[in-house]
Scaffold this motif. Structure first.
Motif, PDB file in Angstrom:
ATOM      1  N   ASP A   1       0.860  -1.102  -0.107  1.00  0.00           N
ATOM      2  CA  ASP A   1       0.031  -0.150   0.197  1.00  0.00           C
ATOM      3  C   ASP A   1       0.975   1.237   0.003  1.00  0.00           C
ATOM      4  N   TRP A   2       1.241   1.611  -1.110  1.00  0.00           N
ATOM      5  CA  TRP A   2       2.267   2.644  -1.181  1.00  0.00           C
ATOM      6  C   TRP A   2       1.594   4.203  -0.719  1.00  0.00           C
ATOM      7  N   ALA A   3       0.335   4.277  -0.858  1.00  0.00           N
ATOM      8  CA  ALA A   3      -0.150   5.523  -0.421  1.00  0.00           C
ATOM      9  C   ALA A   3       0.119   5.567   0.982  1.00  0.00           C
ATOM     10  N   ALA A   4      -0.078   4.631   1.819  1.00  0.00           N
ATOM     11  CA  ALA A   4      -0.229   4.589   3.243  1.00  0.00           C
ATOM     12  C   ALA A   4       1.404   4.698   3.654  1.00  0.00           C
ATOM     13  N   LYS A   5       2.211   3.811   2.840  1.00  0.00           N
ATOM     14  CA  LYS A   5       3.533   4.063   3.432  1.00  0.00           C
ATOM     15  C   LYS A   5       4.047   5.340   3.070  1.00  0.00           C
ATOM     16  N   ALA A   6       3.757   6.014   2.109  1.00  0.00           N
ATOM     17  CA  ALA A   6       4.391   7.357   1.899  1.00  0.00           C
ATOM     18  C   ALA A   6       4.000   8.347   2.765  1.00  0.00           C
ATOM     19  N   GLU A   7       2.609   8.120   3.148  1.00  0.00           N
ATOM     20  CA  GLU A   7       1.855   9.184   4.168  1.00  0.00           C
ATOM     21  C   GLU A   7       2.592   8.869   5.515  1.00  0.00           C
ATOM     22  N   LYS A   8       2.702   7.759   5.957  1.00  0.00           N
ATOM     23  CA  LYS A   8       3.656   7.539   7.246  1.00  0.00           C
ATOM     24  C   LYS A   8       5.021   7.874   7.147  1.00  0.00           C
ATOM     25  N   GLU A   9       5.687   7.702   6.195  1.00  0.00           N
ATOM     26  CA  GLU A   9       7.081   8.050   6.198  1.00  0.00           C
ATOM     27  C   GLU A   9       7.304   9.346   5.898  1.00  0.00           C
ATOM     28  N   LEU A  10       6.389  10.155   5.283  1.00  0.00           N
ATOM     29  CA  LEU A  10       6.415  11.849   5.109  1.00  0.00           C
ATOM     30  C   LEU A  10       6.026  12.651   5.842  1.00  0.00           C
ATOM     31  N   ALA A  11       5.397  12.075   7.217  1.00  0.00           N
ATOM     32  CA  ALA A  11       5.214  12.741   8.435  1.00  0.00           C
ATOM     33  C   ALA A  11       6.050  13.787   8.722  1.00  0.00           C
ATOM     34  N   GLY A  12       5.552  15.031   8.998  1.00  0.00           N
ATOM     35  CA  GLY A  12       6.357  16.116   9.122  1.00  0.00           C
ATOM     36  C   GLY A  12       7.396  16.517   8.227  1.00  0.00           C
ATOM     37  N   PHE A  13       7.443  15.966   7.107  1.00  0.00           N
ATOM     38  CA  PHE A  13       8.430  16.614   5.969  1.00  0.00           C
ATOM     39  C   PHE A  13       7.887  17.885   5.385  1.00  0.00           C
ATOM     40  N   ASN A  14       8.629  18.884   5.188  1.00  0.00           N
ATOM     41  CA  ASN A  14       8.248  20.121   4.777  1.00  0.00           C
ATOM     42  C   ASN A  14       8.947  20.325   3.340  1.00  0.00           C
ATOM     43  N   ARG A  15       8.329  20.282   2.342  1.00  0.00           N
ATOM     44  CA  ARG A  15       8.926  20.584   0.871  1.00  0.00           C
ATOM     45  C   ARG A  15       9.435  21.871   0.640  1.00  0.00           C
ATOM     46  N   ASP A  16       8.845  22.843   1.686  1.00  0.00           N
ATOM     47  CA  ASP A  16       9.609  24.187   1.210  1.00  0.00           C
ATOM     48  C   ASP A  16      10.864  24.407   1.754  1.00  0.00           C
ATOM     49  N   GLU A  17      11.274  23.615   2.821  1.00  0.00           N
ATOM     50  CA  GLU A  17      12.503  23.782   3.450  1.00  0.00           C
ATOM     51  C   GLU A  17      13.448  22.593   3.304  1.00  0.00           C
ATOM     52  N   GLN A  18      12.863  21.520   2.993  1.00  0.00           N
ATOM     53  CA  GLN A  18      13.512  20.294   2.949  1.00  0.00           C
ATOM     54  C   GLN A  18      13.765  19.521   1.629  1.00  0.00           C
ATOM     55  N   ILE A  19      14.811  18.824   1.459  1.00  0.00           N
ATOM     56  CA  ILE A  19      14.987  17.882   0.344  1.00  0.00           C
ATOM     57  C   ILE A  19      14.650  16.556   0.521  1.00  0.00           C
ATOM     58  N   LEU A  20      13.752  15.999  -0.339  1.00  0.00           N
ATOM     59  CA  LEU A  20      13.683  14.548  -0.150  1.00  0.00           C
ATOM     60  C   LEU A  20      14.397  13.601  -0.895  1.00  0.00           C
ATOM     61  N   GLU A  21      15.008  12.707  -0.365  1.00  0.00           N
ATOM     62  CA  GLU A  21      16.019  11.785  -1.157  1.00  0.00           C
ATOM     63  C   GLU A  21      15.156  10.262  -0.695  1.00  0.00           C
ATOM     64  N   TYR A  22      15.137   9.442  -1.726  1.00  0.00           N
ATOM     65  CA  TYR A  22      14.461   8.186  -1.505  1.00  0.00           C
ATOM     66  C   TYR A  22      15.719   6.966  -1.938  1.00  0.00           C
ATOM     67  N   GLY A  23      16.234   6.427  -0.728  1.00  0.00           N
ATOM     68  CA  GLY A  23      17.306   5.450  -0.992  1.00  0.00           C
ATOM     69  C   GLY A  23      16.882   3.947  -1.334  1.00  0.00           C
ATOM     70  N   MET A  24      17.469   3.880  -2.587  1.00  0.00           N
ATOM     71  CA  MET A  24      17.177   2.186  -3.014  1.00  0.00           C
ATOM     72  C   MET A  24      18.543   1.474  -2.869  1.00  0.00           C
ATOM     73  N   GLY A  25      18.512   0.479  -1.979  1.00  0.00           N
ATOM     74  CA  GLY A  25      19.586  -0.175  -1.655  1.00  0.00           C
ATOM     75  C   GLY A  25      19.620  -1.272  -2.921  1.00  0.00           C
ATOM     76  N   ASN A  26      20.965  -1.908  -2.718  1.00  0.00           N
ATOM     77  CA  ASN A  26      21.200  -3.209  -3.743  1.00  0.00           C
ATOM     78  C   ASN A  26      20.834  -2.931  -5.175  1.00  0.00           C
ATOM     79  N   GLY A  27      21.931  -2.014  -5.588  1.00  0.00           N
ATOM     80  CA  GLY A  27      21.893  -1.775  -7.037  1.00  0.00           C
ATOM     81  C   GLY A  27      22.275  -2.923  -7.752  1.00  0.00           C
TER      82      GLY A  27
END
Length: 327
Positions: A86-112
């Protein structure tokens, strides 16, 4: 200039005001421990069927390899079921408190590409498979890239990150794991396809690679990444900045193999290493201080050491470019 503007200015080869520090203003802890890539918390199987053990220094795949015969990869290797999440729920939980105006969002993908192949078959199996059955290797790596592209598009839709970082350590302390020819035949084409997909999704790709990999710097650039993260001092970072800093950025510089990274180091030794990294690399621009993690014996020790490091990084790098004479 806000911290976010300052950071993005360095990534884009402009002149910031302060020396950017990787941990601020970047929200960088998302995606790194996705259980389908690194196994569940506490250890267990990932979505590829690989068993992971979670140790204090990080997650480690089992040496009881899933893939025993590259020609049988279709029978022996599974891929994570991304549609079951459930990607919508996962993103909502993990982005809690994130401020796009002030912060940079990086998604790390392991095991290239390289790391995933290594996790599945082990180093010896990987080398012999590349030499004896290159066609089967290409088939597996191509299938993994198709999985990765789907993953990228899902993340782009639900997280809208500024960066996607592909973690793929293709080198150890003194040299790459593969010969240049093997890297360019098997790994580079998949890295390029992945980075092309990231850019097509409106996101900037960053290549994470520890170790001495400077021989691959032009490969990294041709693959389409905008920066190399955890660029460590066993590489000639100054020469790389001079030659490539107008089109590629470098995140790292803190010497994790020095005495300053030891639990026995003094506070002044840690602070001195931060000043050395800034004085040595920052004058050339296109530089972000990173890789500045010291692992203590306890969580409290780790917090204490890294608080000292960050305090020095922010204070010493403050206004650095306003007073810097031209290199």
């Amino acid at each position: 200039m806000t911290p976010k503007e300052n950071y993005l200015t360095a990534i884009n080869h402009g002149i910031p005001e302060d020396v950017p520090v990787y941990s601020k203003p970047v929200r960088y802890n998302i995606g790194l421990m996705d259980p389908f890539e690194k196994g569940p918390a506490g250890g267990g199987f990932d979505g590829f069927g690989v068993m992971w053990e979670h140790l204090p220094e990080g997650a480690t795949p089992s040496s009881d390899y899933v893939l025993t015969d590259i020609t049988k990869w279709k029978e022996q290797v599974s891929f994570p079921d991304l549609d079951s999440i459930d990607w919508a729920a996962k993103a909502e939980k993990e982005l809690a408190g994130f401020n796009r105006d002030e912060q940079i969002l990086e998604y790390g993908m392991g095991n290239g590409t390289f790391e995933r192949f290594l996790d599945l078959i082990g180093y010896e199996g990987l080398i012999f498979s590349m030499m004896d059955n290159p066609d089967a290797c290409h088939e597996l790596l191509n299938a993994h890239t198709e999985y990765r592209i789907k993953f990228i598009n899902i993340v782009a839709e639900h997280y809208k990150p500024d960066f996607i970082v592909i973690y793929d350590d293709v080198a150890y302390k003194s040299a790459p794991f593969l010969s240049p020819d093997m890297y360019r035949e098997f790994i580079k084409p998949e890295h390029k396809r992945v980075n092309d997909a990231i850019k097509a999704a409106g996101v900037m790709p960053i290549n994470h690679c520890c170790g001495n990999a400077e021989i691959h710097i032009e490969d990294f650039i041709e693959e389409g990444a905008v920066a190399w993260s955890s660029c460590q001092p066993q590489n000639d970072i100054v020469s790389l900045l001079k030659k490539y800093g107008d089109r590629y950025s470098f995140i790292g510089g803190f010497d994790t193999h020095s005495s300053a990274a030891s639990v026995n180091a003094t506070e002044e030794e840690r602070r001195a290493e931060i000043r050395r990294a800034i004085d040595t690399y920052a004058p050339y621009g296109s530089y972000i201080l990173g890789n500045h993690i010291v692992q203590g014996k306890t969580r409290e020790e780790t917090f204490q050491y890294n608080s000292q490091i960050l305090d020095e990084a922010y204070s010493y790098g403050k206004g650095f470019y306003k007073t810097l004479s031209k290199v």
